[in-house]
Scaffold this active site. Structure first.
Site, PDB file in Angstrom:
ATOM      1  CG  ASP A   1      -0.196   0.151   2.541  1.00 14.61           C
ATOM      2  OD1 ASP A   1      -0.129   1.261   3.073  1.00 14.61           O
ATOM      3  OD2 ASP A   1       0.343  -0.873   3.032  1.00 14.61           O
ATOM      4  CB  SER A   2       0.965   4.252   0.591  1.00 16.68           C
ATOM      5  OG  SER A   2       1.269   5.624   0.516  1.00 16.68           O
ATOM      6  CB  ALA A   3       5.834   4.209   0.236  1.00 20.17           C
TER       7      ALA A   3
ATOM      8  CB  ILE B   1      -3.308  -1.058  -1.614  1.00 21.36           C
ATOM      9  CG1 ILE B   1      -3.523  -2.567  -1.817  1.00 21.36           C
ATOM     10  CG2 ILE B   1      -4.451  -0.442  -0.820  1.00 21.36           C
ATOM     11  CD1 ILE B   1      -3.234  -3.400  -0.593  1.00 21.36           C
TER      12      ILE B   1
END
Length: 315
Positions: A100-102, A129
């Site tokens: 998710d994200s980074a 994500i």
């Protein structure tokens, strides 16, 4: 567990229903977070899938800037496929990587590294994500929407994003540089006038219709910062949207409506699909960045169900 120098949490199901493996890479702007912060998400996935899960505690910026986090993730995937699959009792040809994200950014970047090395068979599918997919997104409508409707709220804002990018790239994250990224002063004129740049991350790359307030072509440019980002920012390791190819594995992208990253995530999903890769893009109209960490959220439960449903076909 230590896998090729990378500290990992390894989760074994009480009842192993598949010998596939799920690798989950946490977010936090490449600078924050630990694998254990995603325990509840991982437990939910294990209940649904019955598989072993590995979650890396990769080295974090600013102490370990790029390519440190990327190298850790690559070493982990290769280590499991080439050696540790026996110890984990998994089928090395059924490895799903997600984040998710980074962590979504690192997942996309590592898949592209494996493509270049002719080792994409190490990964069966990827799940991104609300991912970061490039470092030039500050001009996109999702950032304008944040300023107009959500300013001062949320887990992620333009200031945090700019600072995280600077930390990740080993650049000074003082307030002036943060402001320059937010104002797009790091976008070199060569990129601004390059049709390829426009086709990858410009306004026409958005897969849905909305009034777009594209960056003013007369905006100021910081020459020194722009030169750095012209070289480093267009590297697919840093901006995975520049490295998309038809050889990527099946891909799932999840985006949240109340998130400055939603446009770049949608752009990535569209570009992967246009390259002939099986792509599932799920957009959640009531979700916000970081919702997977919010226990009790109905949207969180739906996202986990959707991830599990996609994963079952490959694990």
């Amino acid at each position: 567990m230590l896998i090729r120098g990378v500290n990992c949490r390894v989760y074994f199901p009480k009842e192993q229903r598949t010998r596939g493996l799920f690798i989950y890479c946490h977010g936090g702007g490449w600078a924050l977070g630990k694998a254990r912060f995603m325990d509840t998400v991982i437990f939910s996935l294990i209940r649904r899938l019955g598989c072993v899960v590995v979650a890396p505690d990769y080295k974090l910026a600013p102490e370990h800037p790029y390519p440190g986090p990327n190298n850790d993730y690559e070493a982990l995937v290769k280590g499991i496929y080439e050696e540790y699959y026996k110890e984990l009792n998994i089928d090395k040809d059924r490895i799903i990587i997600a984040g998710d994200s980074a962590g979504g950014h690192l997942t996309a970047a590592i898949c592209q590294r494996l493509v270049k090395q002719n080792k994409i068979n190490y990964v069966k599918a990827q799940i991104l994500i609300y991912p970061v997919t490039h470092v030039f997104a500050f001009h996109l409508p999702s950032f304008d929407e944040y300023r107009e409707k959500m300013n001062g709220t949320g887990l992620l804002n333009p200031q945090y994003m700019a600072r995280f990018i600077l930390y990740y790239l080993g650049l000074s994250a003082h307030s002036e540089n943060v402001k320059k990224l937010i104002n797009c002063e790091h976008i070199h004129e060569e990129l601004e006038n390059d049709p390829k740049y426009q086709s990858f991350i410009g306004r026409e790359a958005l897969p849905y219709h909305r009034q777009d307030r594209y960056i003013d072509k007369y905006h100021r440019v910081d020459p020194q910062l722009a030169e750095i980002f012209l070289s480093l920012g267009t590297d697919p390791d840093v901006s995975p949207i520049f490295g998309i190819s038809e050889n990527l594995p099946p891909t799932m992208v999840l985006t949240a409506e109340y998130d400055i990253l939603k446009d770049e995530g949608a752009q990535y999903a569209r570009r992967v699909s246009e390259n002939g890769v099986h792509t599932v893009w799920k957009h959640y109209p009531t979700a916000y960045h970081g919702v997977l960490n919010m226990i009790g959220s109905p949207v969180r439960r739906q996202m986990i169900r959707d991830i599990a449903e996609f994963t079952r076909d490959y694990i």
